[in-house]
Scaffold this active site. Structure first.
Site, PDB file in Angstrom:
ATOM      1  N   LYS A 107       0.828  -1.206   0.000  1.00 10.91           N
ATOM      2  CA  LYS A 107       0.000   0.000   0.000  1.00 10.91           C
ATOM      3  C   LYS A 107       0.866   1.261   0.000  1.00 10.91           C
ATOM      4  O   LYS A 107       1.922   1.301   0.640  1.00 10.91           O
ATOM      5  CB  LYS A 107      -0.900  -0.045   1.230  1.00 10.91           C
ATOM      6  CG  LYS A 107      -2.033   0.948   1.276  1.00 10.91           C
ATOM      7  CD  LYS A 107      -2.897   0.622   2.492  1.00 10.91           C
ATOM      8  CE  LYS A 107      -4.079   1.541   2.633  1.00 10.91           C
ATOM      9  NZ  LYS A 107      -4.928   1.129   3.800  1.00 10.91           N
ATOM     10  N   SER A 157      -9.505   1.143   2.522  1.00 15.89           N
ATOM     11  CA  SER A 157      -8.532   1.948   1.794  1.00 15.89           C
ATOM     12  C   SER A 157      -7.453   1.129   1.088  1.00 15.89           C
ATOM     13  O   SER A 157      -6.655   1.674   0.330  1.00 15.89           O
ATOM     14  CB  SER A 157      -7.861   2.944   2.755  1.00 15.89           C
ATOM     15  OG  SER A 157      -7.217   2.266   3.818  1.00 15.89           O
ATOM     16  N   SER A 211     -10.345  -1.736   6.260  1.00 14.75           N
ATOM     17  CA  SER A 211      -9.585  -1.352   5.070  1.00 14.75           C
ATOM     18  C   SER A 211      -8.900  -2.487   4.337  1.00 14.75           C
ATOM     19  O   SER A 211      -8.450  -2.296   3.209  1.00 14.75           O
ATOM     20  CB  SER A 211      -8.542  -0.290   5.437  1.00 14.75           C
ATOM     21  OG  SER A 211      -9.175   0.927   5.753  1.00 14.75           O
TER      22      SER A 211
END
Length: 478
Positions: free
Chosen positions: A81, A157, A181
């Site tokens: 990420k 996310s 997330s």
């Protein structure tokens, strides 16, 4: 085999590299070819680390040729990420201002995966600063597309990792989760994900400066892997767990706990808090419950989880209170429109004053105690990840109604992050052309129970990915 190495499970990839059946270089090149084919259509991988990955693969192959013992994830490519540092690569958070902020060292989970032989192949997209909403759209890199339907969000996310794994561009992804997330992209993209117990995986949250963040950022955020199968989640779990002096909150607890006597009890709650659940989501919970019964679990529907509304309110108050002092600067970084999701949250929930914060910390502990007592009676909880099907991109930032719908739908994720217990998201099938799934929540530090139950569900309901991106027309919500 060499024509589709990227299709193999992560465990099988590593085993083939260790055995010399394939080279790490071939494995990395297979994934790079898949990325070249697919990423232009889904925009999940932001910074491709092709040459770095090839260099790491060549080193792996030299070590194997020299007779060295390779790690459990030897040669396996993974995404990271955009908020998690990879040495020598910018940690942008999806913001142009951070485009040149190059990480001096790997984040702890990246370092652990590297030590096990895994190879970072690219950074993955996220909502701007992780704060612009649930949909994976960043100011620097744009929108990430759900490969099942471009008219639906891939979630967030950690949405870039969810899409990269689902489409075969990486064997697994390294995201993080403070309220869904990794679990929401897993459900929305048809893959599996693990949110560990707070303290299970070591981490250092000092990414943007030398100071540690406040209690919410320390206690709610956990790194977590996404993979196409539960077995691959287990591989990543065994590598990521442990302690490190840079994280004094990491706990030295065994990976696998004592065997429970008799059939494991599973509490089933399809509608946490009683705020409504879509029929397709309820059907997913029922399918998973039936699979667990078939596997010999003692599955029982219960009235509700402990104190869901109180926990969600405390979660929101704590995060807003910690976030409020930095809001003027963060709002400028998010930019017009990107600030709407957080702005609406702060309008709804004012920050606590000092006296209220002291009481709030006590409430937090008290709610954790209630959940510990609940999970003592029921070692596992089966429930939804998101109580609605995949929503359209950016719904949560459009207006108050959209924001409230999304916050309500992810409520079990938020509450279990607040409590700090582990959860595994696992697919249950396809409904209306879109993947469905559930989460299995467990006692603190009993990820092993969650993984075993998720494996039982997967064994009976199947694996959905990898898939090719589908250029489907926009749907209407069922």
């Amino acid at each position: 085999m060499r024509d589709a190495l990227w299709r193999m499970p992560a465990g099988a990839q590593a085993e083939a590299v260790r055995a010399g059946e394939i080279s790490a270089a071939e494995l990395v090149d297979s994934h790079l070819e898949r990325i070249a084919e697919v990423n232009p259509r889904v925009n999940a991988i932001t910074q491709l680390m092709a040459e770095r990955a090839r260099t790491a693969a060549a080193l792996t192959d030299r070590r194997r040729a020299a007779g060295e013992l390779l790690g459990p994830l030897a040669g396996v490519p993974f995404t990271v990420k955009e908020s998690t540092p990879v040495e020598g690569v910018a940690t942008t958070f999806g913001v142009a201002r951070f485009r040149d902020v190059v990480a001096p060292a790997d984040a702890l989970p990246v370092a652990r995966l590297r030590a096990a032989g895994a190879i970072p192949i690219g950074h993955s997209n996220l909502p701007t600063l992780i704060l612009a909403g649930m949909h994976t759209r960043s100011d620097l890199y744009g929108d990430t597309v759900n490969p099942w339907d471009p008219a639906r969000t891939p979630g967030g996310s950690s949405g870039g990792d969810g899409v990269a794994v689902a489409t075969g561009m990486a064997a697994f992804g390294l995201g993080n989760d403070s309220g869904g997330s990794v679990r929401i992209p897993a459900q929305f993209c048809g893959v599996a994900a693990l949110k560990p117990t707070t303290g299970r995986f070591p981490a250092d949250r000092r990414v943007l400066g030398p100071d540690d963040p406040g209690p919410a950022s320390q206690m709610l955020v956990t790194d977590g892997p996404l993979a196409r199968s539960v077995a691959d989640l287990r591989c990543a779990y065994e590598v990521l767990a442990g302690t490190d002096p840079r994280d004094p909150a990491a706990v030295p607890v065994p990976l696998y706990g004592e065997r429970l006597t008799g059939p494991v009890k599973v509490a089933v709650v399809a509608d946490p808090g009683g705020h409504g659940v879509h029929p397709t989501v309820r059907a997913a919970v029922e399918s998973a419950a039936a699979a667990l019964r078939d596997a010999g679990y003692d599955v029982r529907e219960v009235a509700d989880v402990p104190r869901p509304d109180e926990a969600l309110e405390a979660y929101e108050r704590l995060t807003v209170t910690e976030f409020a002092p930095a809001w003027p600067l963060v709002r400028r970084l998010l930019g017009p429109g990107g600030d709407r999701y957080i702005a609406m949250a702060m309008e709804k929930t004012p920050p606590a004053n000092a006296d209220e914060l002291v009481r709030l910390m006590g409430t937090w502990l008290n709610i954790r105690r209630s959940w510990a007592e609940f999970l003592e009676a029921y070692p596992l909880l089966l429930g939804p990840v998101f109580t609605e099907p995949q929503v359209e991109p950016g719904l949560e930032s459009r207006d108050r109604a959209g924001r409230d719908l999304v916050a309500n739908a992810m409520r079990l994720c938020s509450v279990t992050s607040f409590v700090g217990v582990p959860a595994v998201a696992v697919p249950t099938g396809v409904a209306g052309g879109l993947p469905s799934g559930v989460q299995i929540v467990g006692r603190a530090f009993r990820e092993d129970l969650c993984l075993a139950a998720a494996q039982a569900v997967e064994d009976r309901l199947g694996v959905l990915t990898p898939i090719d991106p589908r250029p489907q027309a926009a749907r209407t919500r069922a």
